[in-house]
Design a protein around this motif. Structure first.
Motif, PDB file in Angstrom:
ATOM      1  N   ALA A 192      27.859   1.287 -16.740  1.00  0.00           N
ATOM      2  CA  ALA A 192      27.419   0.823 -15.423  1.00  0.00           C
ATOM      3  C   ALA A 192      25.960   1.137 -15.156  1.00  0.00           C
ATOM      4  CB  ALA A 192      28.288   1.452 -14.327  1.00  0.00           C
ATOM      5  N   ASN A 193      25.392   2.076 -15.910  1.00  0.00           N
ATOM      6  CA  ASN A 193      23.979   2.438 -15.713  1.00  0.00           C
ATOM      7  C   ASN A 193      23.283   2.528 -17.076  1.00  0.00           C
ATOM      8  OD1 ASN A 193      25.259   4.757 -16.584  1.00  0.00           O
ATOM      9  ND2 ASN A 193      24.198   6.122 -15.168  1.00  0.00           N
ATOM     10  N   GLU A 194      23.409   1.471 -17.840  1.00  0.00           N
ATOM     11  CA  GLU A 194      22.901   1.447 -19.212  1.00  0.00           C
ATOM     12  C   GLU A 194      21.382   1.647 -19.264  1.00  0.00           C
ATOM     13  OE1 GLU A 194      24.719  -1.067 -22.442  1.00  0.00           O
ATOM     14  OE2 GLU A 194      22.965  -2.270 -21.944  1.00  0.00           O
ATOM     15  N   VAL A 195      20.965   2.477 -20.194  1.00  0.00           N
ATOM     16  CA  VAL A 195      19.559   2.797 -20.391  1.00  0.00           C
ATOM     17  C   VAL A 195      19.015   1.988 -21.567  1.00  0.00           C
ATOM     18  CG1 VAL A 195      17.996   4.645 -21.181  1.00  0.00           C
ATOM     19  CG2 VAL A 195      19.675   5.092 -19.367  1.00  0.00           C
ATOM     20  N   VAL A 196      17.807   1.479 -21.416  1.00  0.00           N
ATOM     21  CA  VAL A 196      17.121   0.772 -22.506  1.00  0.00           C
ATOM     22  C   VAL A 196      16.184   1.765 -23.188  1.00  0.00           C
ATOM     23  CG1 VAL A 196      15.543  -1.092 -23.125  1.00  0.00           C
ATOM     24  CG2 VAL A 196      17.251  -1.433 -21.319  1.00  0.00           C
ATOM     25  N   THR A 197      16.310   1.864 -24.498  1.00  0.00           N
ATOM     26  CA  THR A 197      15.469   2.803 -25.235  1.00  0.00           C
ATOM     27  C   THR A 197      14.683   2.081 -26.324  1.00  0.00           C
ATOM     28  OG1 THR A 197      15.487   5.044 -26.184  1.00  0.00           O
ATOM     29  CG2 THR A 197      17.106   3.477 -27.037  1.00  0.00           C
ATOM     30  N   SER A 198      13.672   2.724 -26.800  1.00  0.00           N
ATOM     31  CA  SER A 198      12.803   2.110 -27.800  1.00  0.00           C
ATOM     32  C   SER A 198      13.593   1.720 -29.048  1.00  0.00           C
ATOM     33  CB  SER A 198      11.696   3.090 -28.180  1.00  0.00           C
ATOM     34  OG  SER A 198      11.006   2.666 -29.326  1.00  0.00           O
ATOM     35  N   GLY A 199      13.263   0.554 -29.590  1.00  0.00           N
ATOM     36  CA  GLY A 199      13.864   0.113 -30.847  1.00  0.00           C
ATOM     37  C   GLY A 199      12.937   0.340 -32.020  1.00  0.00           C
ATOM     38  N   ARG A 200      12.093   1.348 -31.916  1.00  0.00           N
ATOM     39  CA  ARG A 200      11.109   1.586 -32.968  1.00  0.00           C
ATOM     40  C   ARG A 200      11.785   1.938 -34.289  1.00  0.00           C
ATOM     41  NH1 ARG A 200       8.623   6.660 -29.712  1.00  0.00           N
ATOM     42  NH2 ARG A 200      10.408   8.065 -29.766  1.00  0.00           N
ATOM     43  N   LYS A 201      11.066   1.669 -35.368  1.00  0.00           N
ATOM     44  CA  LYS A 201      11.619   1.849 -36.713  1.00  0.00           C
ATOM     45  C   LYS A 201      11.527   3.291 -37.194  1.00  0.00           C
ATOM     46  CE  LYS A 201      12.223  -2.645 -37.089  1.00  0.00           C
ATOM     47  NZ  LYS A 201      11.651  -3.080 -35.795  1.00  0.00           N
ATOM     48  N   VAL A 202      10.563   4.042 -36.689  1.00  0.00           N
ATOM     49  CA  VAL A 202      10.383   5.434 -37.095  1.00  0.00           C
ATOM     50  C   VAL A 202      10.496   6.300 -35.854  1.00  0.00           C
ATOM     51  CG1 VAL A 202       8.865   7.134 -38.159  1.00  0.00           C
ATOM     52  CG2 VAL A 202       8.886   4.771 -39.003  1.00  0.00           C
ATOM     53  N   GLY A 203      11.492   7.187 -35.838  1.00  0.00           N
ATOM     54  CA  GLY A 203      11.728   8.014 -34.670  1.00  0.00           C
ATOM     55  C   GLY A 203      11.103   9.389 -34.783  1.00  0.00           C
ATOM     56  N   ARG A 204      11.401  10.230 -33.803  1.00  0.00           N
ATOM     57  CA  ARG A 204      10.856  11.583 -33.770  1.00  0.00           C
ATOM     58  C   ARG A 204      11.682  12.549 -34.618  1.00  0.00           C
ATOM     59  NH1 ARG A 204       7.420   8.810 -32.520  1.00  0.00           N
ATOM     60  NH2 ARG A 204       6.160   8.807 -30.596  1.00  0.00           N
ATOM     61  N   THR A 205      12.901  12.129 -34.983  1.00  0.00           N
ATOM     62  CA  THR A 205      13.736  12.934 -35.875  1.00  0.00           C
ATOM     63  C   THR A 205      14.265  12.019 -36.976  1.00  0.00           C
ATOM     64  OG1 THR A 205      15.776  12.547 -34.614  1.00  0.00           O
ATOM     65  CG2 THR A 205      14.438  14.450 -33.985  1.00  0.00           C
ATOM     66  N   PRO A 206      14.555  12.555 -38.167  1.00  0.00           N
ATOM     67  CA  PRO A 206      14.964  11.705 -39.291  1.00  0.00           C
ATOM     68  C   PRO A 206      16.288  10.985 -39.073  1.00  0.00           C
ATOM     69  CG  PRO A 206      14.469  13.949 -40.038  1.00  0.00           C
ATOM     70  CD  PRO A 206      14.379  13.957 -38.555  1.00  0.00           C
ATOM     71  N   GLY A 207      17.220  11.631 -38.337  1.00  0.00           N
ATOM     72  CA  GLY A 207      18.553  11.053 -38.232  1.00  0.00           C
ATOM     73  C   GLY A 207      18.887  10.512 -36.867  1.00  0.00           C
ATOM     74  N   GLY A 208      17.912  10.157 -36.078  1.00  0.00           N
ATOM     75  CA  GLY A 208      18.157   9.720 -34.714  1.00  0.00           C
ATOM     76  C   GLY A 208      18.418   8.229 -34.584  1.00  0.00           C
ATOM     77  N   TYR A 209      18.189   7.717 -33.364  1.00  0.00           N
ATOM     78  CA  TYR A 209      18.516   6.323 -33.049  1.00  0.00           C
ATOM     79  C   TYR A 209      17.678   5.351 -33.863  1.00  0.00           C
ATOM     80  CZ  TYR A 209      20.246   2.612 -29.960  1.00  0.00           C
ATOM     81  OH  TYR A 209      20.870   1.496 -29.450  1.00  0.00           O
ATOM     82  N   ALA A 210      16.445   5.717 -34.162  1.00  0.00           N
ATOM     83  CA  ALA A 210      15.599   4.826 -34.968  1.00  0.00           C
ATOM     84  C   ALA A 210      16.211   4.600 -36.340  1.00  0.00           C
ATOM     85  CB  ALA A 210      14.194   5.410 -35.101  1.00  0.00           C
ATOM     86  N   ARG A 211      16.742   5.652 -36.928  1.00  0.00           N
ATOM     87  CA  ARG A 211      17.371   5.481 -38.231  1.00  0.00           C
ATOM     88  C   ARG A 211      18.620   4.603 -38.133  1.00  0.00           C
ATOM     89  NH1 ARG A 211      21.352   9.450 -41.065  1.00  0.00           N
ATOM     90  NH2 ARG A 211      22.595   8.198 -39.621  1.00  0.00           N
TER      91      ARG A 211
END
Length: 226
Positions: A192-211
């Motif tokens: 109900a309150n969905e957040v939009v986050t970056s779809g970048r290819k390289v994240g701040r951690t190796p195993g995060g959302y970017a990966r």
């Protein structure tokens, strides 16, 4: 629930933190006007701190941990010391919707201790195959319950009970939720309150959302083509 705090870890997010804070301030105005907003600038080498401090009524903490779990913990500790009884969590590369805090407060008032909100990538950052794969694996109205620090709310007394965020370099959000659930937290998963986050290819951690977006998303549907 009377005292809300928003905790936002940030590491070299000068490009994106402005839009994040604008969205959080809108959500605060509409859903929790007295909420504290705390940016934890962790080892930033760019202009993240200066940009965050250009906003009114934002607390900016500077630390040097280079550790997202420690950054979230520092922001939460600051909020708890000042009486927050609800911690709303997001990320500096994310945009929250106007109803973000309103939904969390409603669910908290209904007895929920832990709110896991959905997150979707900014489709402008994805190629066509990634976007099609994401839409194929997500159905509106059926939150998948995946844990994202970019959209997470927790009651402060339970957060204290389980010891809060640990200084983990990644997956600190999943670790916290696992301990909260073992402690008996009443959970609500919602889109109900969905957040939009970056779809970048390289994240701040190796195993995060970017990966996940770069490597795992297309592989997940490999045996079930779109």
């Amino acid at each position: 629930m009377t005292a809300v705090a928003v905790v936002i870890p940030a590491r070299d997010e000068a490009e994106l933190i402005g839009r994040c804070l604008r969205s959080v301030l809108m959500a605060r105005r509409l859903g929790a006007p007295d909420a504290a907003v705390i940016v934890v600038a962790d080892g930033c080498l760019d202009n993240t701190v200066q940009i965050a401090r250009s906003f009114n009524n934002i607390v900016v903490l500077e630390i040097e941990s280079s550790n997202v779990g420690a950054a979230r913990a520092a922001g939460a500790a600051f909020a708890l010391d000042r009486g927050a009884d609800w911690l709303a969590n997001t990320d500096a590369d994310s945009v929250v919707p106007p109803n973000w805090l309103h939904v969390q407060r409603q669910l908290a008032a209904a007895g929920r201790d832990l709110i896991i909100g959905t997150v979707r990538p900014d489709f402008r950052d994805l190629d066509l195959a990634q976007r099609a794969a994401w839409e194929h694996t997500h159905e509106r109205g059926r939150p998948n319950g995946h844990v994202h620090g970019a959209n997470l709310g927790v009651r402060s007394n339970l957060y204290r009970t389980v010891g809060g965020y640990r200084a983990l370099p990644e997956h600190e959000d999943n670790d916290l939720v696992d301990r909260l659930m073992r402690a008996g937290a009443v959970l609500e998963a919602t889109d109900a309150n969905e957040v939009v986050t970056s779809g970048r290819k390289v994240g701040r951690t190796p195993g995060g959302y970017a990966r996940f977006l770069r490597d795992d998303l297309l592989a997940r549907i490999g045996s079930n083509p779109i």
